[in-house]
Enzyme design. Sequence first.
Site, mmCIF file in Angstrom:
data_model
loop_
_atom_site.group_PDB
_atom_site.id
_atom_site.type_symbol
_atom_site.label_atom_id
_atom_site.label_comp_id
_atom_site.label_asym_id
_atom_site.label_seq_id
_atom_site.Cartn_x
_atom_site.Cartn_y
_atom_site.Cartn_z
ATOM 1 N N CYS A 279 -92.239 32.382 -36.008
ATOM 2 C CA CYS A 279 -91.505 32.968 -36.928
ATOM 3 C C CYS A 279 -89.843 32.297 -37.194
ATOM 4 O O CYS A 279 -89.680 31.350 -36.338
ATOM 5 C CB CYS A 279 -91.041 34.429 -36.563
ATOM 6 S SG CYS A 279 -90.033 34.647 -35.047
ATOM 7 N N CYS B 272 -91.795 38.063 -29.225
ATOM 8 C CA CYS B 272 -92.773 36.983 -29.601
ATOM 9 C C CYS B 272 -93.496 36.097 -28.555
ATOM 10 O O CYS B 272 -92.821 35.941 -27.532
ATOM 11 C CB CYS B 272 -92.245 35.838 -30.469
ATOM 12 S SG CYS B 272 -91.662 36.679 -32.209
ATOM 13 N N GLU C 107 -95.778 43.936 -27.929
ATOM 14 C CA GLU C 107 -95.010 44.962 -29.134
ATOM 15 C C GLU C 107 -94.549 46.069 -28.205
ATOM 16 O O GLU C 107 -94.649 46.376 -27.127
ATOM 17 C CB GLU C 107 -96.061 45.418 -29.963
ATOM 18 C CG GLU C 107 -96.786 44.277 -30.956
ATOM 19 C CD GLU C 107 -97.795 44.692 -31.679
ATOM 20 O OE1 GLU C 107 -98.210 44.000 -32.778
ATOM 21 O OE2 GLU C 107 -98.119 45.888 -31.637
ATOM 22 N N GLU D 222 -93.970 32.762 -28.306
ATOM 23 C CA GLU D 222 -93.082 31.593 -28.199
ATOM 24 C C GLU D 222 -91.891 32.068 -27.342
ATOM 25 O O GLU D 222 -91.436 31.334 -26.500
ATOM 26 C CB GLU D 222 -92.549 31.206 -29.391
ATOM 27 C CG GLU D 222 -93.692 30.661 -30.217
ATOM 28 C CD GLU D 222 -94.179 31.619 -31.322
ATOM 29 O OE1 GLU D 222 -94.700 31.308 -32.512
ATOM 30 O OE2 GLU D 222 -94.108 32.948 -31.049
ATOM 31 N N ASN E 247 -97.345 37.697 -27.227
ATOM 32 C CA ASN E 247 -96.472 38.663 -27.964
ATOM 33 C C ASN E 247 -96.586 40.064 -27.100
ATOM 34 O O ASN E 247 -97.699 40.432 -26.674
ATOM 35 C CB ASN E 247 -96.788 38.957 -29.367
ATOM 36 C CG ASN E 247 -98.331 39.200 -29.532
ATOM 37 O OD1 ASN E 247 -99.043 38.652 -28.936
ATOM 38 N ND2 ASN E 247 -98.376 40.190 -30.522
#
Length: 130
Positions: A83, A50, A41, A52, A39
């Site tokens: 998510c 994310c 940010e 993934e 991830n």
Amino acid sequence: MSLKDAATRVRENAHAPYSGFKVGAALRAASGTVYVGCNVENVAYPEGTCAEAGAIAAMVAAGETELLEAYVIADSPMPVTPCGGCRQKLAEFGAGSVVVTMGTTEGREQVMTLADLLPGAFSADHMAGR
């Protein structure tokens, strides 16, 4: 290298200065190659990425479009599922039978298929005849 090891290693590279919640992901593509992502940010929160999604982007950038297995790891009391958006992204490149293992840094794991994670996934079949 196992998917668990690859996801664990890449998790350390996560850029998570705001939440402190690092996530790593590893995907095995049809060729057998393992692609990883973490991830990332951003101070403008919706602009983060994310783990993934990062692994999927690496896979597609390498010219592959089929995933066979996935592993996601985070430092949490229970395994963290992808998510909703990442579930749909994974479903774009993997069959419903693809196994997704979610793990914690303490060794707890939960195993599900993509179909379990995203029942009734929107797919290219929904676009047929347009």
